[in-house]
Write an enzyme that holds these catalytic residues in place. Structure first.
Site, mmCIF file in Angstrom:
data_model
loop_
_atom_site.group_PDB
_atom_site.id
_atom_site.type_symbol
_atom_site.label_atom_id
_atom_site.label_comp_id
_atom_site.label_asym_id
_atom_site.label_seq_id
_atom_site.Cartn_x
_atom_site.Cartn_y
_atom_site.Cartn_z
ATOM 1 N N CYS A 154 1.044 -0.920 -0.327
ATOM 2 C CA CYS A 154 -0.066 -0.111 -0.256
ATOM 3 C C CYS A 154 0.977 1.183 -0.437
ATOM 4 C CB CYS A 154 -1.008 0.392 1.060
ATOM 5 S SG CYS A 154 -2.089 1.338 1.373
ATOM 6 N N CYS A 157 -0.186 4.017 2.294
ATOM 7 C CA CYS A 157 -0.304 4.391 3.708
ATOM 8 C C CYS A 157 1.306 4.024 3.998
ATOM 9 C CB CYS A 157 -0.705 2.658 4.093
ATOM 10 S SG CYS A 157 -2.499 2.313 3.851
ATOM 11 N N ASP A 158 2.320 3.559 3.293
ATOM 12 C CA ASP A 158 3.606 3.152 3.738
ATOM 13 C C ASP A 158 4.827 3.656 2.821
ATOM 14 O OD1 ASP A 158 2.026 0.871 5.303
ATOM 15 O OD2 ASP A 158 3.024 -0.631 3.561
#
Lengths: 329, 215
Positions: A154, A157-158
């Site tokens: 992701c 997200c990351d």
């Protein structure tokens, strides 16, 4: 640090409609992505008793940083688009049961029984599967071992975790190229590795190619992911020279497409070789009264707008099915 | 300092805070001198305090207010806990600023501690939660750009509110890079229970409970 507020909390006192296990629905949707949203919209407007059961509202839209190919809506985040969809559905008071896992779907005496979390059973005359898909894995040595120790799926997200680090992006479609452009904003160096030629939109490729922070290797196959406590790099095969070599990196984002989330239904409906649910031109599966729409089906080109349209078709077909069924009895 | 929340968000929040039942108090720990995002966190909490007369803020220093540091197990700054109307701690803690997507775990925490119920938990889960009799610490590592993270933080906080033995804390991974490295955080949300058991992703409450019950 992103201090913008992505606020999407709904008021507890707004009496949200609740899915009722005591009644028989006309059309229940399994899945909380674009196909599911639009199907409930169409069903509700047709006067069907409808509702949605979803593990995760928004589906893959949440992992999409920006959407620029949905007609009429310019430059919006995936999440922003999801909120607009959801707002529309809330207005129609469609009951949504979220954060639950559907554990069983079966057809009993002409009714579909949908069991969630192994306990509550919801009943419906027709149902629709719109469970979408999950990130495809590379399937190479080291991927599992370094999963969440450098291997990530992701990008939005990351990406912040890889600030000032070296990152590899695996893949050649739109999501890979978008991830490269996003991650390059924080990472010290981004290397895109793709086994064949890019199939992303030209407009995105142009952005990627003009970014001095991004290096691109085409015709390059990832053989394995290596590391110690965390991943430290990948071994690749350069297909043009047939030589193997190492690329060092602190992380790798795997963006090589998706596999349909159809496992739960494999004994119930017909799947094709890609494990996509086979549907007819009106989105009905091999089980009469059970429909499917969006990325979980064999529909060509997995796009938001296509899933949305697919959901509409399925709902209209379900309405037709119910009418026909009622009159023929 | 310029306001962090625009008028639209402020108005939305005011409306939402109408549902608060009782008063709540946020106790924020910062420190003199260098402190990444302490100023911003204080600013955000002050802005939120202005939006409802039920929300109160106390400011503490991690180096001098040692009784409170001990009482609430404060280990880093910025860090804050949310107390109920009796100033009681229920294990709801945030380390780092809950901006970006984390506003969606911060606001529900305020509401729930005030006694406004957001979502019902099935009876069999409540029974399992009530049975937990050992101290449990749940760390949820997040980034502010992660849409799935607030869900995981909310569940950790919910568990904390339902059982005195459980503490749930959000940890903003970029602010606390060293701690994130210690727990090998390279994907969020990452859930670490009692510093040993790990879960990745926004897992259902069932998964949280299964891990806790295995302790």
């Amino acid at each position: 640090m992103s201090l913008n507020f992505n606020f999407n909390f709904t008021q507890p006192s707004q009496n949200k409609a609740k899915l009722n296990p005591e009644i028989i629905h006309d059309f229940l949707v399994i899945g909380g992505g674009p196909a599911g949203f639009n199907a409930t919209l169409y069903a509700k407007r047709k006067g069907l008793v409808t509702g949605m059961i979803a593990k995760r509202i928004g589906g893959q839209l949440l992992n999409t940083s920006s959407v620029d190919n949905y007609l009429g809506i310019k430059d919006i985040s995936g999440e922003g688009l999801m909120e607009q969809f959801l707002d529309h559905i809330h207005q129609l008071e469609v009951p949504i049961l979220e954060e639950v896992e559907v554990t069983r779907v079966e057809k009993v005496n002409d009714l579909f029984e949908i069991t969630v979390n192994n306990q509550t059973v919801f009943k419906s005359k027709t149902a629709m599967i719109a469970t979408g898909s999950n990130p495809r894995k590379l399937g190479v040595e080291g991927e599992q071992e370094y999963s969440n120790r450098g291997v990530a799926y992701c990008a939005i997200c990351d990406a912040p975790l890889f600030a000032n680090k070296e990152v590899i992006i695996a893949g050649g479609g739109n999501s890979a190229v978008e991830a490269a452009i996003d991650v390059a904003k924080v990472a010290s160096k981004v290397t895109v590795v793709h086994r064949s030629e890019f199939r992303a939109d030209q407009i995105l490729l142009d952005q990627m190619m003009s970014n001095p922070n991004i290096t691109v290797f085409k015709q390059t196959q990832i053989l394995r992911i290596v590391g110690d406590v965390k991943m430290t790099g990948i071994e690749v095969l350069d297909k043009s020279s047939n030589e193997t070599r190492m690329i060092n990196a602190d992380g790798i984002f795997i963006e090589i497409g998706n596999i349909p989330s159809s496992d739960l239904f494999s004994d119930l409906v017909q799947l094709n070789e890609q494990r996509e649910i086979v549907v007819d031109s009106k989105n009905m599966t091999s089980v009469p009264g059970l429909f499917a729409a969006g990325d979980v089906t064999q529909v060509a080109y997995k796009q938001i707008i296509i899933s949305v349209a697919d959901g509409a078709k399925a709902a209209l077909a379900a309405n037709e099915y119910i009418n026909h069924h009622n009159t023929s009895k | 300092m310029q306001k962090m929340m625009n008028e639209e968000v402020q108005n939305q929040l005011k409306q939402i805070f109408n549902d608060m039942k009782n008063d709540v108090t946020m106790v924020l720990f910062t420190q003199e001198g260098e402190c990444y995002s302490c100023e911003e966190t204080k600013g955000l909490l002050e802005e939120v305090t202005e939006l409802s007369d039920k929300i109160h803020l106390e400011l503490k220093d991690i180096n001098t207010d040692l009784d409170d540091v001990k009482k609430y197990n404060i280990e880093m700054v910025p860090s804050f806990v949310i107390l109920d109307s009796n100033k009681e701690y229920h294990g709801v803690k945030f380390n780092g600023i809950p901006a970006g997507h984390e506003i969606n775990s911060f606001i529900p925490a305020l509401l729930e501690i005030s006694g406004a119920v957001n979502e019902e938990i099935p009876a069999d889960f409540l029974e399992r939660i009530a049975k937990i009799d050992k101290p449990v610490n749940i760390k949820v590592f997040v980034t502010l750009s992660c849409p799935h993270c607030p869900g995981a933080v909310q569940k950790a906080h919910k568990l904390a509110m339902l059982n005195k033995n459980i503490e749930g804390e959000m940890i903003e991974a970029q602010t606390f890079m060293e701690l994130s490295n210690k727990f090998n955080v390279s994907g969020v949300p990452k859930i670490v229970i009692n510093d040993t058991l790990e879960l990745v992703g926004n897992q259902p409450i069932d998964q949280f409970l299964a891990q806790i019950e295995s302790l």
